[in-house]
Design an enzyme around this catalytic site. Structure first.
Site, PDB file in Angstrom:
ATOM      1  N   THR A 165      76.800  64.648 -11.151  1.00 57.79           N
ATOM      2  CA  THR A 165      77.189  65.436  -9.980  1.00 57.79           C
ATOM      3  C   THR A 165      78.245  65.851  -9.990  1.00 57.79           C
ATOM      4  OG1 THR A 165      75.764  63.826  -8.605  1.00 57.79           O
ATOM      5  CG2 THR A 165      77.290  65.087  -7.332  1.00 57.79           C
ATOM      6  N   LYS A 214      72.588  69.768  -4.694  1.00 57.14           N
ATOM      7  CA  LYS A 214      73.147  68.474  -4.320  1.00 57.14           C
ATOM      8  C   LYS A 214      74.189  68.345  -3.185  1.00 57.14           C
ATOM      9  CE  LYS A 214      73.928  64.043  -5.639  1.00 57.14           C
ATOM     10  NZ  LYS A 214      73.077  62.910  -5.664  1.00 57.14           N
ATOM     11  N   LYS A 256      83.656  61.183  -4.120  1.00 56.60           N
ATOM     12  CA  LYS A 256      83.972  61.988  -5.239  1.00 56.60           C
ATOM     13  C   LYS A 256      83.207  63.232  -4.661  1.00 56.60           C
ATOM     14  CE  LYS A 256      81.390  62.028  -8.468  1.00 56.60           C
ATOM     15  NZ  LYS A 256      80.243  62.685  -9.278  1.00 56.60           N
TER      16      LYS A 256
HETATM   17  P1  NAP Z   1      78.677  54.946 -14.314  1.00 54.74           P
HETATM   18  O1  NAP Z   1      77.510  53.935 -14.243  1.00 54.74           O
HETATM   19  O2  NAP Z   1      80.140  54.829 -13.898  1.00 54.74           O
HETATM   20  O3  NAP Z   1      78.258  55.928 -15.857  1.00 54.74           O
HETATM   21  C1  NAP Z   1      79.334  56.752 -15.936  1.00 54.74           C
HETATM   22  C2  NAP Z   1      78.830  57.187 -17.602  1.00 54.74           C
HETATM   23  O4  NAP Z   1      79.872  58.296 -17.916  1.00 54.74           O
HETATM   24  C3  NAP Z   1      79.304  56.236 -18.558  1.00 54.74           C
HETATM   25  O5  NAP Z   1      78.344  56.126 -19.625  1.00 54.74           O
HETATM   26  C4  NAP Z   1      80.728  56.339 -18.804  1.00 54.74           C
HETATM   27  O6  NAP Z   1      80.778  55.850 -20.229  1.00 54.74           O
HETATM   28  C5  NAP Z   1      80.486  58.004 -18.873  1.00 54.74           C
HETATM   29  N1  NAP Z   1      81.874  58.403 -19.001  1.00 54.74           N
HETATM   30  C6  NAP Z   1      82.898  58.822 -17.962  1.00 54.74           C
HETATM   31  N2  NAP Z   1      83.931  59.632 -18.220  1.00 54.74           N
HETATM   32  C7  NAP Z   1      83.506  59.897 -19.569  1.00 54.74           C
HETATM   33  C8  NAP Z   1      84.358  60.664 -20.366  1.00 54.74           C
HETATM   34  N3  NAP Z   1      85.428  61.352 -19.852  1.00 54.74           N
HETATM   35  N4  NAP Z   1      83.776  60.828 -21.884  1.00 54.74           N
HETATM   36  C9  NAP Z   1      82.587  60.081 -22.157  1.00 54.74           C
HETATM   37  N5  NAP Z   1      81.993  59.576 -21.263  1.00 54.74           N
HETATM   38  C10 NAP Z   1      82.651  59.363 -20.027  1.00 54.74           C
HETATM   39  O7  NAP Z   1      78.068  56.136 -13.253  1.00 54.74           O
HETATM   40  P2  NAP Z   1      76.723  56.401 -12.685  1.00 54.74           P
HETATM   41  O8  NAP Z   1      76.298  55.792 -11.586  1.00 54.74           O
HETATM   42  O9  NAP Z   1      75.378  56.443 -13.892  1.00 54.74           O
HETATM   43  O10 NAP Z   1      76.723  58.046 -12.217  1.00 54.74           O
HETATM   44  C11 NAP Z   1      76.783  59.296 -13.282  1.00 54.74           C
HETATM   45  C12 NAP Z   1      76.717  60.577 -12.509  1.00 54.74           C
HETATM   46  O11 NAP Z   1      75.377  60.516 -11.646  1.00 54.74           O
HETATM   47  C13 NAP Z   1      77.648  60.541 -11.491  1.00 54.74           C
HETATM   48  O12 NAP Z   1      78.431  61.800 -11.485  1.00 54.74           O
HETATM   49  C14 NAP Z   1      77.394  60.147 -10.198  1.00 54.74           C
HETATM   50  O13 NAP Z   1      77.966  60.781  -9.064  1.00 54.74           O
HETATM   51  C15 NAP Z   1      75.915  60.732 -10.419  1.00 54.74           C
HETATM   52  N6  NAP Z   1      74.934  59.989  -9.405  1.00 54.74           N
HETATM   53  C16 NAP Z   1      74.791  58.652  -9.287  1.00 54.74           C
HETATM   54  C17 NAP Z   1      73.899  58.051  -8.684  1.00 54.74           C
HETATM   55  C18 NAP Z   1      73.631  56.583  -8.580  1.00 54.74           C
HETATM   56  O14 NAP Z   1      73.204  55.835  -7.812  1.00 54.74           O
HETATM   57  N7  NAP Z   1      74.558  55.712  -9.301  1.00 54.74           N
HETATM   58  C19 NAP Z   1      73.017  58.611  -8.053  1.00 54.74           C
HETATM   59  C20 NAP Z   1      72.855  59.926  -7.979  1.00 54.74           C
HETATM   60  C21 NAP Z   1      73.812  60.770  -8.907  1.00 54.74           C
HETATM   61  P3  NAP Z   1      81.787  54.486 -20.098  1.00 54.74           P
HETATM   62  O15 NAP Z   1      80.346  53.439 -20.479  1.00 54.74           O
HETATM   63  O16 NAP Z   1      82.393  54.212 -21.599  1.00 54.74           O
HETATM   64  O17 NAP Z   1      82.448  54.183 -19.026  1.00 54.74           O
END
Ligand code: NAP
Length: 293
Positions: free
Chosen positions: A99, A174, A242
């Protein structure tokens, strides 16, 4: 079977990559900033390859998926040092499930086009459960021909994949989704707060009104945990702030009036101050103290 790279094995990316390998039968190369997670993914999924950088993951891929945190993270894994765009082959498609802003989607689509690549902004809705069950909703912006190639692949982790317009339109959709959810969750929080303050049997109330015009996914799935003050169901308040920040920036540019969204954003700031950064988004009710609770 295609060669697929997946960048970012977080709460969402980990199970999404799993569906591409298991349901889709595709060859996966995974990259995660914290390598232990990528090693764990390969062990749990019985195959696939770990890459040390996005560039290494992407170099023989037909499709490169990505689900990282925000605009800056996305720039790093695409056009940053050792980014995927530096090695992707001509005609390959980058599918971004992060997102992020519509601006960064348009910027990266232009950068991709200049190199003979395709970029689709493809944010998702459905949360952790939707990712684990392969039941996400995916809203896609970008070129029609690239979408036609990518759609059957994305479908391995989705119940709905739709192209809504050109580059940026997926992220804008979104934003519409998050605006609708923010107001709805605050309304539901106030409804439960009022019902409890009135001394009503909330199970009887919800059983009754969830069959009428007030019904919603949030009501069906969250009223019980909201009433119980349990907020550990995935999408975190920090992420929502965010997203609402991106929404309010965009609204300042396009002139849309979002008084409720702006107010709810500040309510989420209150929740953060209460220690709820990682609580899920239904925690808006925690701000409302109930006499009978
Ligand atoms: P998360 O569990 O915090 O995972 C984030 C991922 O991105 C991790 O693999 C992290 O690596 C990686 N990352 C972050 N910064 C990075 C960088 N600078 N370089 C390389 N890798 C990086 O987050 P998530 O819940 O999966 O969400 C991911 C996205 O989907 C976000 O944009 C969120 O808004 C969106 N989203 C989430 C949900 C939900 O329910 N969680 C629902 C819809 C949309 P590390 O493992 O090394 O930290």
């Amino acid at each position: 079977m295609a060669n697929i790279a997946f960048l970012g094995l977080g709460v969402m990316g980990y199970p999404m990559a799993g569906h591409l390998a298991k349901r889709g039968g595709h060859h996966l190369t995974v990259y995660n900033r914290t390598t232990a997670k990528a090693d764990g993914w390969v062990a749990a999924n019985g195959g696939g390859r770990v890459a040390a950088t996005p560039a290494e993951a992407a170099n023989d891929a037909d499709f490169v998926f990505c689900c990282v945190g925000n605009d800056d993270d996305l720039r790093q894994v695409t056009i940053g040092q050792n980014g995927a765009f530096s090695t992707m082959k001509h005609g390959a498609i980058f599918i971004d499930n992060t997102t992020a802003s519509a601006d960064v989607a348009r910027e990266l689509a232009a950068a991709a086009e200049a190199q003979g690549l395709h970029f689709l902004d493809a944010p998702v809705s459905g949360g952790q459960a939707g990712a684990e069950n392969g039941q996400l909703t995916v809203m896609v912006g970008g070129d029609e021909a690239a979408f036609a190639r990518a759609q059957p692949v994305i479908a391995h982790f989705a119940k709905m994949v739709n192209r809504v317009g050109p580059s940026g339109a997926g992220q804008l959709t979104k934003m519409v989704n998050q605006i609708a959810i923010a107001g709805l969750v605050q309304g539901l929080a106030e409804a439960i707060h009022f019902g409890k303050s009135a001394g009503l049997d909330m199970a009887a109330v919800m059983d009754t009104i969830s069959k009428g015009a007030a019904q919603s996914w949030q009501m069906e799935n969250r009223w019980k945990s909201m009433e119980a003050g349990k907020f550990d169901f995935g999408f975190a308040v920090d992420w929502m702030r965010k997203d609402l920040g991106i929404v309010l920036d965009e609204a300042r540019r396009n002139g849309a009036s979002l008084p409720l969204t702006a107010t709810v954003d500040q309510f989420y700031a209150d929740v953060q101050k209460m220690g709820g950064k990682r609580w899920d988004t239904s925690s808006l009710i925690a701000r409302l103290k109930t006499q009978n609770s």
